[in-house]
Write a protein that holds these residues in place. Sequence first.
Motif, PDB file in Angstrom:
ATOM      1  N   UNK A  33       0.807  -1.215   0.000  1.00 55.73           N
ATOM      2  CA  UNK A  33       0.000   0.000   0.000  1.00 55.73           C
ATOM      3  C   UNK A  33       0.839   1.263   0.000  1.00 55.73           C
ATOM      4  N   UNK A  34       1.909   1.272   0.769  1.00 57.07           N
ATOM      5  CA  UNK A  34       2.786   2.442   0.826  1.00 57.07           C
ATOM      6  C   UNK A  34       3.489   2.628  -0.514  1.00 57.07           C
ATOM      7  N   UNK A  35       3.903   1.543  -1.137  1.00 57.87           N
ATOM      8  CA  UNK A  35       4.652   1.664  -2.388  1.00 57.87           C
ATOM      9  C   UNK A  35       3.783   2.178  -3.529  1.00 57.87           C
ATOM     10  N   UNK A  36       2.455   2.064  -3.410  1.00 56.71           N
ATOM     11  CA  UNK A  36       1.566   2.542  -4.461  1.00 56.71           C
ATOM     12  C   UNK A  36       1.181   4.004  -4.313  1.00 56.71           C
ATOM     13  N   UNK A  37       1.549   4.620  -3.226  1.00 52.46           N
ATOM     14  CA  UNK A  37       1.186   6.025  -2.980  1.00 52.46           C
ATOM     15  C   UNK A  37       2.403   6.926  -3.112  1.00 52.46           C
ATOM     16  N   UNK A  38       2.201   8.060  -3.727  1.00 50.70           N
ATOM     17  CA  UNK A  38       3.309   8.979  -3.977  1.00 50.70           C
ATOM     18  C   UNK A  38       3.546   9.938  -2.822  1.00 50.70           C
ATOM     19  N   UNK A  39       2.483  10.355  -2.181  1.00 48.60           N
ATOM     20  CA  UNK A  39       2.595  11.374  -1.149  1.00 48.60           C
ATOM     21  C   UNK A  39       2.571  10.737   0.247  1.00 48.60           C
ATOM     22  N   UNK A  40       3.334  11.334   1.158  1.00 47.55           N
ATOM     23  CA  UNK A  40       3.483  10.778   2.511  1.00 47.55           C
ATOM     24  C   UNK A  40       2.164  10.753   3.271  1.00 47.55           C
ATOM     25  N   UNK A  43       0.358   7.707   2.555  1.00 50.63           N
ATOM     26  CA  UNK A  43       1.033   6.483   2.983  1.00 50.63           C
ATOM     27  C   UNK A  43       0.776   6.175   4.463  1.00 50.63           C
ATOM     28  N   UNK A  44       0.482   7.213   5.252  1.00 50.33           N
ATOM     29  CA  UNK A  44       0.285   7.044   6.692  1.00 50.33           C
ATOM     30  C   UNK A  44      -0.814   6.050   7.054  1.00 50.33           C
ATOM     31  N   UNK A  45      -1.964   6.026   6.371  1.00 53.36           N
ATOM     32  CA  UNK A  45      -2.969   5.033   6.750  1.00 53.36           C
ATOM     33  C   UNK A  45      -2.469   3.595   6.616  1.00 53.36           C
ATOM     34  N   UNK A  46      -1.655   3.321   5.603  1.00 52.25           N
ATOM     35  CA  UNK A  46      -1.122   1.967   5.452  1.00 52.25           C
ATOM     36  C   UNK A  46      -0.138   1.629   6.575  1.00 52.25           C
ATOM     37  N   UNK A  47       0.652   2.630   6.963  1.00 45.18           N
ATOM     38  CA  UNK A  47       1.583   2.410   8.070  1.00 45.18           C
ATOM     39  C   UNK A  47       0.824   2.144   9.360  1.00 45.18           C
ATOM     40  N   UNK A  48      -0.219   2.954   9.608  1.00 40.18           N
ATOM     41  CA  UNK A  48      -0.961   2.839  10.864  1.00 40.18           C
ATOM     42  C   UNK A  48      -1.812   1.577  10.916  1.00 40.18           C
ATOM     43  N   UNK A  49      -2.381   1.161   9.790  1.00 36.78           N
ATOM     44  CA  UNK A  49      -3.319   0.037   9.832  1.00 36.78           C
ATOM     45  C   UNK A  49      -2.678  -1.306   9.524  1.00 36.78           C
TER      46      UNK A  49
END
Length: 158
Positions: A33-40, A43-49
Amino acid sequence: MRTIRLRTVHPVLWAGWAALAAGAVLCVVGWYGVSGERFAERQLPYLASCTIPGAALIISGAVLLAHGRSSVAAARVEELYGLLVAAGPAEADASGQAALAPLAVGRELLTVPGGTLYHRADCPLVAGKAEAVPVDPGLVASGELGPCPVCEPAEETG
């Protein structure tokens, strides 16, 4: 005794492996999920969840596996101790100490060339060795050869 203790340990090991697998899956999903998003901020929701709970599950699984393995080891030690206690002591003398039979009782003394110890001929360390030769009394008297701690031939020579 052993089967009861080990049956309670296996669920802990299975839970540890399950937590490790679930944590790895969550970390992979979070990374994807993080690798598919360009902006930080996206990316935070993938990190948190996914990634943070996945890392927590991996750590929890490692702790459960370590605890389960130490419990298995403790159960094995208890089983061995039970066998040792069940065997009981050997014949005890008047002082309560177990009487130990000597390992070797022969009078002939042998040494191995280049060795630093002298042994009784029936000592398990030299018995059957073709290279064992009779001891020169001069080497024993000079202190170049010491007595074997297994067969203890010093009692007869001293």
